[in-house]
Design a protein around this motif. Structure first.
Motif, PDB file in Angstrom:
ATOM      1  N   GLU A  23       6.291  -5.498 -10.372  1.00 25.36           N
ATOM      2  CA  GLU A  23       5.361  -5.917  -9.322  1.00 25.36           C
ATOM      3  C   GLU A  23       6.032  -5.745  -7.967  1.00 25.36           C
ATOM      4  O   GLU A  23       7.231  -5.964  -7.820  1.00 25.36           O
ATOM      5  CB  GLU A  23       4.981  -7.394  -9.524  1.00 25.36           C
ATOM      6  CG  GLU A  23       4.078  -7.961  -8.458  1.00 25.36           C
ATOM      7  CD  GLU A  23       3.717  -9.431  -8.689  1.00 25.36           C
ATOM      8  OE1 GLU A  23       2.848  -9.925  -7.963  1.00 25.36           O
ATOM      9  OE2 GLU A  23       4.321 -10.072  -9.573  1.00 25.36           O
ATOM     10  N   VAL A  24       5.250  -5.356  -6.982  1.00 28.89           N
ATOM     11  CA  VAL A  24       5.665  -5.400  -5.583  1.00 28.89           C
ATOM     12  C   VAL A  24       4.624  -6.258  -4.892  1.00 28.89           C
ATOM     13  O   VAL A  24       3.426  -5.971  -4.965  1.00 28.89           O
ATOM     14  CB  VAL A  24       5.746  -4.005  -4.952  1.00 28.89           C
ATOM     15  CG1 VAL A  24       6.034  -4.116  -3.452  1.00 28.89           C
ATOM     16  CG2 VAL A  24       6.817  -3.159  -5.632  1.00 28.89           C
ATOM     17  N   ALA A  25       5.074  -7.350  -4.257  1.00 28.97           N
ATOM     18  CA  ALA A  25       4.129  -8.300  -3.679  1.00 28.97           C
ATOM     19  C   ALA A  25       4.567  -8.752  -2.299  1.00 28.97           C
ATOM     20  O   ALA A  25       5.754  -8.949  -2.041  1.00 28.97           O
ATOM     21  CB  ALA A  25       3.979  -9.521  -4.592  1.00 28.97           C
ATOM     22  N   HIS A  26       3.586  -8.939  -1.433  1.00 24.40           N
ATOM     23  CA  HIS A  26       3.786  -9.569  -0.146  1.00 24.40           C
ATOM     24  C   HIS A  26       3.315 -11.008  -0.341  1.00 24.40           C
ATOM     25  O   HIS A  26       2.144 -11.242  -0.663  1.00 24.40           O
ATOM     26  CB  HIS A  26       2.964  -8.848   0.922  1.00 24.40           C
ATOM     27  CG  HIS A  26       3.095  -9.458   2.283  1.00 24.40           C
ATOM     28  ND1 HIS A  26       2.051 -10.065   2.916  1.00 24.40           N
ATOM     29  CD2 HIS A  26       4.160  -9.567   3.105  1.00 24.40           C
ATOM     30  CE1 HIS A  26       2.461 -10.513   4.094  1.00 24.40           C
ATOM     31  NE2 HIS A  26       3.734 -10.222   4.224  1.00 24.40           N
ATOM     32  N   THR A  27       4.226 -11.958  -0.209  1.00 22.28           N
ATOM     33  CA  THR A  27       3.932 -13.349  -0.559  1.00 22.28           C
ATOM     34  C   THR A  27       4.304 -14.307   0.565  1.00 22.28           C
ATOM     35  O   THR A  27       5.208 -15.124   0.402  1.00 22.28           O
ATOM     36  CB  THR A  27       4.680 -13.747  -1.838  1.00 22.28           C
ATOM     37  OG1 THR A  27       6.094 -13.651  -1.576  1.00 22.28           O
ATOM     38  CG2 THR A  27       4.319 -12.875  -2.999  1.00 22.28           C
ATOM     39  N   PRO A  74      -3.546  -2.177  -5.517  1.00 27.77           N
ATOM     40  CA  PRO A  74      -3.214  -3.328  -4.681  1.00 27.77           C
ATOM     41  C   PRO A  74      -4.432  -4.214  -4.419  1.00 27.77           C
ATOM     42  O   PRO A  74      -5.521  -3.723  -4.184  1.00 27.77           O
ATOM     43  CB  PRO A  74      -2.691  -2.715  -3.385  1.00 27.77           C
ATOM     44  CG  PRO A  74      -3.066  -1.285  -3.407  1.00 27.77           C
ATOM     45  CD  PRO A  74      -3.449  -0.918  -4.789  1.00 27.77           C
ATOM     46  N   LEU A  75      -4.186  -5.523  -4.472  1.00 22.95           N
ATOM     47  CA  LEU A  75      -5.258  -6.468  -4.232  1.00 22.95           C
ATOM     48  C   LEU A  75      -4.705  -7.831  -3.853  1.00 22.95           C
ATOM     49  O   LEU A  75      -3.546  -8.139  -4.127  1.00 22.95           O
ATOM     50  CB  LEU A  75      -6.160  -6.612  -5.465  1.00 22.95           C
ATOM     51  CG  LEU A  75      -5.640  -7.396  -6.654  1.00 22.95           C
ATOM     52  CD1 LEU A  75      -6.811  -8.030  -7.372  1.00 22.95           C
ATOM     53  CD2 LEU A  75      -4.907  -6.487  -7.606  1.00 22.95           C
ATOM     54  N   ALA A  76      -5.566  -8.623  -3.207  1.00 20.27           N
ATOM     55  CA  ALA A  76      -5.212  -9.997  -2.854  1.00 20.27           C
ATOM     56  C   ALA A  76      -5.376 -10.870  -4.089  1.00 20.27           C
ATOM     57  O   ALA A  76      -6.276 -10.664  -4.894  1.00 20.27           O
ATOM     58  CB  ALA A  76      -6.113 -10.494  -1.728  1.00 20.27           C
ATOM     59  N   MET A  77      -4.484 -11.834  -4.219  1.00 15.02           N
ATOM     60  CA  MET A  77      -4.548 -12.783  -5.325  1.00 15.02           C
ATOM     61  C   MET A  77      -4.551 -14.201  -4.756  1.00 15.02           C
ATOM     62  O   MET A  77      -3.994 -14.443  -3.680  1.00 15.02           O
ATOM     63  CB  MET A  77      -3.341 -12.598  -6.259  1.00 15.02           C
ATOM     64  CG  MET A  77      -3.302 -11.249  -6.961  1.00 15.02           C
ATOM     65  SD  MET A  77      -4.738 -10.924  -8.011  1.00 15.02           S
ATOM     66  CE  MET A  77      -4.452 -12.070  -9.336  1.00 15.02           C
ATOM     67  N   PRO A  78      -5.129 -15.155  -5.477  1.00 12.46           N
ATOM     68  CA  PRO A  78      -5.276 -16.524  -4.951  1.00 12.46           C
ATOM     69  C   PRO A  78      -4.035 -17.406  -5.106  1.00 12.46           C
ATOM     70  O   PRO A  78      -4.115 -18.602  -4.871  1.00 12.46           O
ATOM     71  CB  PRO A  78      -6.440 -17.076  -5.783  1.00 12.46           C
ATOM     72  CG  PRO A  78      -6.299 -16.380  -7.099  1.00 12.46           C
ATOM     73  CD  PRO A  78      -5.836 -14.978  -6.749  1.00 12.46           C
ATOM     74  N   TYR A  79      -2.900 -16.835  -5.483  1.00  8.06           N
ATOM     75  CA  TYR A  79      -1.704 -17.647  -5.728  1.00  8.06           C
ATOM     76  C   TYR A  79      -1.244 -18.390  -4.481  1.00  8.06           C
ATOM     77  O   TYR A  79      -0.746 -19.503  -4.562  1.00  8.06           O
ATOM     78  CB  TYR A  79      -0.550 -16.785  -6.246  1.00  8.06           C
ATOM     79  CG  TYR A  79      -0.890 -15.956  -7.451  1.00  8.06           C
ATOM     80  CD1 TYR A  79      -1.649 -16.470  -8.503  1.00  8.06           C
ATOM     81  CD2 TYR A  79      -0.467 -14.645  -7.547  1.00  8.06           C
ATOM     82  CE1 TYR A  79      -1.955 -15.700  -9.619  1.00  8.06           C
ATOM     83  CE2 TYR A  79      -0.763 -13.863  -8.655  1.00  8.06           C
ATOM     84  CZ  TYR A  79      -1.507 -14.400  -9.680  1.00  8.06           C
ATOM     85  OH  TYR A  79      -1.814 -13.629 -10.767  1.00  8.06           O
ATOM     86  N   SER A  80      -1.359 -17.736  -3.322  1.00  4.37           N
ATOM     87  CA  SER A  80      -1.037 -18.352  -2.040  1.00  4.37           C
ATOM     88  C   SER A  80      -1.777 -17.562  -0.961  1.00  4.37           C
ATOM     89  O   SER A  80      -2.281 -16.469  -1.211  1.00  4.37           O
ATOM     90  CB  SER A  80       0.476 -18.349  -1.777  1.00  4.37           C
ATOM     91  OG  SER A  80       0.961 -17.031  -1.663  1.00  4.37           O
ATOM     92  N   ASP A 116       0.827  -1.209   0.000  1.00  6.86           N
ATOM     93  CA  ASP A 116       0.000   0.000   0.000  1.00  6.86           C
ATOM     94  C   ASP A 116       0.864   1.262   0.000  1.00  6.86           C
ATOM     95  O   ASP A 116       0.522   2.248  -0.654  1.00  6.86           O
ATOM     96  CB  ASP A 116      -0.937   0.010   1.211  1.00  6.86           C
ATOM     97  CG  ASP A 116      -1.983  -1.081   1.139  1.00  6.86           C
ATOM     98  OD1 ASP A 116      -2.492  -1.351   0.025  1.00  6.86           O
ATOM     99  OD2 ASP A 116      -2.303  -1.671   2.188  1.00  6.86           O
ATOM    100  N   GLN A 117       1.978   1.238   0.700  1.00  5.13           N
ATOM    101  CA  GLN A 117       2.891   2.389   0.719  1.00  5.13           C
ATOM    102  C   GLN A 117       3.466   2.641  -0.670  1.00  5.13           C
ATOM    103  O   GLN A 117       3.588   3.793  -1.103  1.00  5.13           O
ATOM    104  CB  GLN A 117       4.014   2.172   1.735  1.00  5.13           C
ATOM    105  CG  GLN A 117       3.551   2.199   3.167  1.00  5.13           C
ATOM    106  CD  GLN A 117       4.630   1.737   4.136  1.00  5.13           C
ATOM    107  OE1 GLN A 117       5.617   1.105   3.761  1.00  5.13           O
ATOM    108  NE2 GLN A 117       4.428   2.053   5.413  1.00  5.13           N
TER     109      GLN A 117
END
Length: 125
Positions: free
Chosen positions: A120-124, A97-103, A80-81
């Protein structure tokens, strides 16, 4: 064999059309996710380096190869930042930003850098 070396990617070099614009763009969000600018043309996360080289006379072509580069956010709120930091720069967002079903708890934002590189910037977790 040097026991301090580990397999991985040592560095990535990007050719860009405007070095100043590119460095300002990446400097607006990379520090938010733990990267530091280590020279006039590069950033590091402590184990890997990204270099940028200005190549004004080249024309970008669509080709096979790397589709996108994904930076790891260690905290969900960093995504989000990054979004907030890029919103004021006329960044072209692909999604998020959004949630994805990958994990479980995968949370991401995808956008184009100044030369059209999908980033891409992702929290995984």
């Amino acid at each position: 064999m040097d026991s301090s070396l580990k397999p991985g990617i040592n560095h990535i070099e990007f050719w860009v059309s405007d070095l100043g614009q590119t460095m300002r763009f990446y400097n607006s969000f990379l520090p938010l996710i733990g990267w530091k600018q280590i020279s006039d043309v590069s950033f590091s996360n402590g184990s890997m380096v990204i270099y940028f080289k200005e190549m004004r006379d080249l024309v970008k072509n669509r080709s096979l190869g790397v589709r996108h580069l994904c930076f790891q956010a260690v905290e969900k709120q960093q995504v989000d930042q990054v979004y907030q930091a890029l919103t004021g720069q006329n960044t072209s967002f692909i999604r998020g930003p959004l949630a994805m079903p990958y994990s479980k708890d995968y949370y991401t934002i995808d956008f184009y850098d100044p030369d059209g590189q999908v980033t891409e910037v992702a929290h995984t977790p």
